[in-house]
Structure formats: C-alpha cells, structure tokens
Design an enzyme around this catalytic site. Structure first.
Site, PDB file in Angstrom:
ATOM      1  N   SER A 130       0.866  -1.185   0.000  1.00 31.48           N
ATOM      2  CA  SER A 130       0.000   0.000   0.000  1.00 31.48           C
ATOM      3  C   SER A 130       0.898   1.229   0.000  1.00 31.48           C
ATOM      4  O   SER A 130       2.058   1.157   0.433  1.00 31.48           O
ATOM      5  CB  SER A 130      -0.869   0.000   1.261  1.00 31.48           C
ATOM      6  OG  SER A 130      -1.536   1.236   1.402  1.00 31.48           O
ATOM      7  N   TYR A 143      -1.764   0.419  10.569  1.00 32.89           N
ATOM      8  CA  TYR A 143      -1.764  -0.039   9.173  1.00 32.89           C
ATOM      9  C   TYR A 143      -0.449   0.337   8.494  1.00 32.89           C
ATOM     10  O   TYR A 143       0.145  -0.482   7.786  1.00 32.89           O
ATOM     11  CB  TYR A 143      -2.966   0.573   8.445  1.00 32.89           C
ATOM     12  CG  TYR A 143      -3.181   0.056   7.040  1.00 32.89           C
ATOM     13  CD1 TYR A 143      -3.264  -1.305   6.766  1.00 32.89           C
ATOM     14  CD2 TYR A 143      -3.322   0.952   5.975  1.00 32.89           C
ATOM     15  CE1 TYR A 143      -3.479  -1.765   5.464  1.00 32.89           C
ATOM     16  CE2 TYR A 143      -3.543   0.501   4.678  1.00 32.89           C
ATOM     17  CZ  TYR A 143      -3.617  -0.862   4.421  1.00 32.89           C
ATOM     18  OH  TYR A 143      -3.831  -1.320   3.139  1.00 32.89           O
TER      19      TYR A 143
HETATM   20  N1  LIG Z   1      -8.775  -0.735  -0.942  1.00 35.06           N
HETATM   21  C1  LIG Z   1      -7.742   0.061  -0.791  1.00 35.06           C
HETATM   22  O1  LIG Z   1      -7.858   1.315  -0.780  1.00 35.06           O
HETATM   23  C2  LIG Z   1      -6.353  -0.515  -0.662  1.00 35.06           C
HETATM   24  C3  LIG Z   1      -5.282   0.359  -0.849  1.00 35.06           C
HETATM   25  C4  LIG Z   1      -3.987  -0.129  -0.720  1.00 35.06           C
HETATM   26  C5  LIG Z   1      -3.786  -1.466  -0.423  1.00 35.06           C
HETATM   27  N2  LIG Z   1      -4.827  -2.284  -0.221  1.00 35.06           N
HETATM   28  C6  LIG Z   1      -4.533  -3.695   0.109  1.00 35.06           C
HETATM   29  O2  LIG Z   1      -5.054  -4.520  -0.917  1.00 35.06           O
HETATM   30  C7  LIG Z   1      -5.414  -5.790  -0.377  1.00 35.06           C
HETATM   31  C8  LIG Z   1      -6.856  -6.103  -0.746  1.00 35.06           C
HETATM   32  O3  LIG Z   1      -7.681  -5.046  -0.297  1.00 35.06           O
HETATM   33  P1  LIG Z   1      -9.192  -4.882  -0.766  1.00 35.06           P
HETATM   34  O4  LIG Z   1      -9.445  -3.437  -0.903  1.00 35.06           O
HETATM   35  O5  LIG Z   1      -9.504  -5.787  -1.884  1.00 35.06           O
HETATM   36  O6  LIG Z   1      -9.914  -5.326   0.591  1.00 35.06           O
HETATM   37  P2  LIG Z   1     -11.067  -6.374   0.903  1.00 35.06           P
HETATM   38  O7  LIG Z   1     -12.130  -6.311  -0.139  1.00 35.06           O
HETATM   39  O8  LIG Z   1     -11.423  -6.125   2.334  1.00 35.06           O
HETATM   40  O9  LIG Z   1     -10.346  -7.786   0.758  1.00 35.06           O
HETATM   41  C9  LIG Z   1      -9.537  -8.338   1.751  1.00 35.06           C
HETATM   42  C10 LIG Z   1      -9.411  -9.829   1.437  1.00 35.06           C
HETATM   43  O10 LIG Z   1      -8.521 -10.423   2.382  1.00 35.06           O
HETATM   44  C11 LIG Z   1      -9.098 -11.619   2.846  1.00 35.06           C
HETATM   45  N3  LIG Z   1      -8.602 -11.929   4.176  1.00 35.06           N
HETATM   46  C12 LIG Z   1      -8.628 -11.134   5.275  1.00 35.06           C
HETATM   47  N4  LIG Z   1      -8.094 -11.793   6.321  1.00 35.06           N
HETATM   48  C13 LIG Z   1      -7.724 -13.030   5.859  1.00 35.06           C
HETATM   49  C14 LIG Z   1      -7.146 -14.164   6.460  1.00 35.06           C
HETATM   50  N5  LIG Z   1      -6.808 -14.177   7.757  1.00 35.06           N
HETATM   51  N6  LIG Z   1      -6.911 -15.260   5.701  1.00 35.06           N
HETATM   52  C15 LIG Z   1      -7.256 -15.257   4.399  1.00 35.06           C
HETATM   53  N7  LIG Z   1      -7.811 -14.223   3.761  1.00 35.06           N
HETATM   54  C16 LIG Z   1      -8.056 -13.123   4.499  1.00 35.06           C
HETATM   55  C17 LIG Z   1     -10.608 -11.374   2.823  1.00 35.06           C
HETATM   56  O11 LIG Z   1     -11.319 -12.596   2.660  1.00 35.06           O
HETATM   57  P3  LIG Z   1     -12.075 -13.403   3.816  1.00 35.06           P
HETATM   58  O12 LIG Z   1     -12.673 -12.388   4.761  1.00 35.06           O
HETATM   59  O13 LIG Z   1     -13.086 -14.199   3.062  1.00 35.06           O
HETATM   60  O14 LIG Z   1     -11.014 -14.243   4.423  1.00 35.06           O
HETATM   61  C18 LIG Z   1     -10.730 -10.569   1.537  1.00 35.06           C
HETATM   62  O15 LIG Z   1     -10.852 -11.409   0.424  1.00 35.06           O
HETATM   63  C19 LIG Z   1      -5.148  -5.692   1.131  1.00 35.06           C
HETATM   64  O16 LIG Z   1      -3.878  -6.231   1.410  1.00 35.06           O
HETATM   65  C20 LIG Z   1      -5.161  -4.193   1.393  1.00 35.06           C
HETATM   66  O17 LIG Z   1      -4.413  -3.851   2.536  1.00 35.06           O
HETATM   67  C21 LIG Z   1      -6.121  -1.853  -0.343  1.00 35.06           C
END
Ligand SMILES: NC(=O)c1ccc[n+]([C@@H]2O[C@H](COP(=O)([O-])OP(=O)(O)OC[C@H]3O[C@@H](n4cnc5c(N)ncnc54)[C@H](OP(=O)(O)O)[C@@H]3O)[C@@H](O)[C@H]2O)c1
Length: 246
Positions: A130, A143
């Site tokens: 991120s 975070y």
């Molecule tokens: N959205 C943003 O603005 C943003 C910006 C920068 C970086 N990111 C990063 O991008 C990645 C994805 O983010 P997103 O926006 O797509 O968020 P999201 O929709 O909340 O997705 C998070 C995913 O992680 C899985 N997860 C969480 N805990 C887990 C565990 N213990 N074991 C296995 N799976 C787990 C969740 O699935 P389950 O709950 O089904 O396990 C879900 O599929 C993350 O690493 C986040 O930090 C996001």
C-alpha cells in the site's frame, strides 16, 4: 497452463485479480476464509476454491499440500486495515490483527509455497502492499506499520532469493474503492466507509490493480518489476486528495 495462488480472493482486489489471471490463461487457486464466496467465484471463472485463514498454521499447511510441487505465481493480497486511532490511543487488538494478516500471514504463505515457486523454474511473487507502506499518516499507525513491515519483507526476500528463479514485486495502491476495505477498517460503519471516497473523482477500482498484477506477472521471466505505486489522479499524495465541494 501456469498456476497462480491468489490470497484474499473472496472480494475486492483479490477477486478481480483471480478473474483477470483466469482470463489470461492461469489455473487460479482462489484462497480466502469465506468458502461460499470463493466457491461461487471458482465456479464462475473455472478456478479452484481453497478455504484458508492465512494466519492459521494448519490451514497454510493444507494450502501447500493442495498446491503441490510446482507453482508459477503467488499473489499475496489478503490483508487490510482496522481503525483510525492515534498511536497514543492504539487498540492493540486491531494492531495485532493488522500485523497478523498483512505481515505474518503473508510470510507464512510465502514460506510454505517458496519451494514450489522455485521448482517452477520461473516463479513470481507479487505482494500487495500500500502507499501506507511508503508514507505515514495520522491515525494510520497500525496499518502503516504493518505495510511498512511488508515492504521490508518484500525487499529482504528479493535479496535472499537472488540466484533462485523467483522474482518479487510489491504493488502499492493508493485509494482503491472496494466494497469491503473501508467497511472492515471502520468495523461495518458504512457512513464512515463511504466518507473515505466522498467527492473523489474516480478512485481506483479493484480491476485497475488486477490489471497491474496481470501485467507484472506476464512480463518475460527475466524482468523483475520491484515496485509499482498506483494512485488515482485525484490523489497527489496520501494526505492530498482532491474532492469536489459538497
Ligand atoms: N482498498 C484500498 O484502498 C487498498 C489500498 C492499498 C492497499 N490495499 C490492500 O489490498 C489488499 C486487498 O484489499 P481490498 O481493498 O480488496 O480489501 P477487501 O475487499 O477487504 O479484501 C480483503 C481480502 O482479504 C481476505 N482476508 C482477510 N483476512 C484473511 C485471512 N486471515 N486469511 C485469508 N484471507 C483473508 C478477505 O477474505 P475473507 O474475509 O473471506 O477471508 C478478503 O478477500 C489488502 O492487502 C489491502 O491492505 C487496499
């Protein structure tokens, strides 16, 4: 057919990545905790659903067993943020959760699948970090600490894998409007979650990041993209986001 493991494939960036890689010809192992969501996705795109909590050692061992001897691509995407408390008011359970999933879970999966990535002869690891892993901001302490740690792990791994047929990339997104990221951060408070994107012209969407992951993965095997920082045009810096007046 090349094979790819995508963690956090049940929503947002991971789900979009599973779709994009599948369309690009990968056999995708879609990994997350919520079985119903990954099974539905797997059926739709012809992937394999693997229920796994990446912070659980037995689950990760089962994942490695399911992957077997050879793996071409690992996308460590599972992760997230919880809370916006100042460091001086830190909720240590939130901090623990963020470190467990973004850092330790990612390390556990990488460790378990590294032999199969090496055995492929041309493995690729893509860690979804991120911009919070590059800069800090008030209220983001837990975070930013976790994503900075992930950035350090990614860079260390690149040094340690030197001489092995595995390349490693960090993709660092800025503001991506996904369905669940901000909801998780604000414990299901949809008004606070929506406010993150209020007035922002075209935040990134999950497909933008999936597209970048696909591009990195499909470069010739000798090409290593170290780091890709991707932000919406409206986000000049972590703290400088252009918003339309309401
Ligand atoms: N959205 C943003 O603005 C943003 C910006 C920068 C970086 N990111 C990063 O991008 C990645 C994805 O983010 P997103 O926006 O797509 O968020 P999201 O929709 O909340 O997705 C998070 C995913 O992680 C899985 N997860 C969480 N805990 C887990 C565990 N213990 N074991 C296995 N799976 C787990 C969740 O699935 P389950 O709950 O089904 O396990 C879900 O599929 C993350 O690493 C986040 O930090 C996001």
């Amino acid at each position: 057919m090349p094979t790819a493991v995508v963690t956090g494939a049940s929503s947002g960036i991971g789900e979009a990545t599973a779709r994009a890689l599948s369309a690009a010809g990968y056999t995708v192992l879609a990994v997350a905790r919520r079985r119903d969501r990954i099974e539905r996705l797997a059926e739709e795109i012809g992937a394999i659903a693997l229920t796994c909590d990446i912070t659980d050692a037995d689950d990760v061992a089962r994942l490695a067993e399911a992957v077997g001897d050879r793996l071409d691509l690992l996308v460590n995407n599972a992760g997230g943020a919880k809370g916006m408390a100042d460091v001086a008011a830190a909720d240590l359970d939130d901090w623990r959760w963020m470190y467990e999933v973004n850092v330790l879970g990612t390390v556990a999966v990488t460790k378990a699948l590294a032999p199969a990535l090496v055995a492929s002869g041309a493995g690729t690891i893509i860690n979804v970090g991120s911009t919070a892993g590059r800069v800090v901001y008030e209220g983001g302490g837990g975070y930013t600490a976790a994503k900075h740690a992930l950035a350090a792990v990614t860079e260390t791994l690149r040094l340690e894998l030197n001489g092995q047929p595995v390349r490693i990339t960090e993709i660092s997104p800025g503001m991506v409007k996904t369905e669940e990221f901000s909801l998780t951060r604000f414990d299901g408070d949809s008004a606070r979650a929506e406010a993150v994107y209020a007035g922002v012209d075209e935040p990134l969407v999950a497909e933008d990041i999936a597209d970048a992951i696909c591009w990195v993965a499909t470069r010739p095997a000798h090409v290593d993209i170290d780091l890709m920082v991707i932000k919406p045009v409206a986000q000049a810096a972590q703290w400088k986001v252009h918003r339309r007046p309401s």
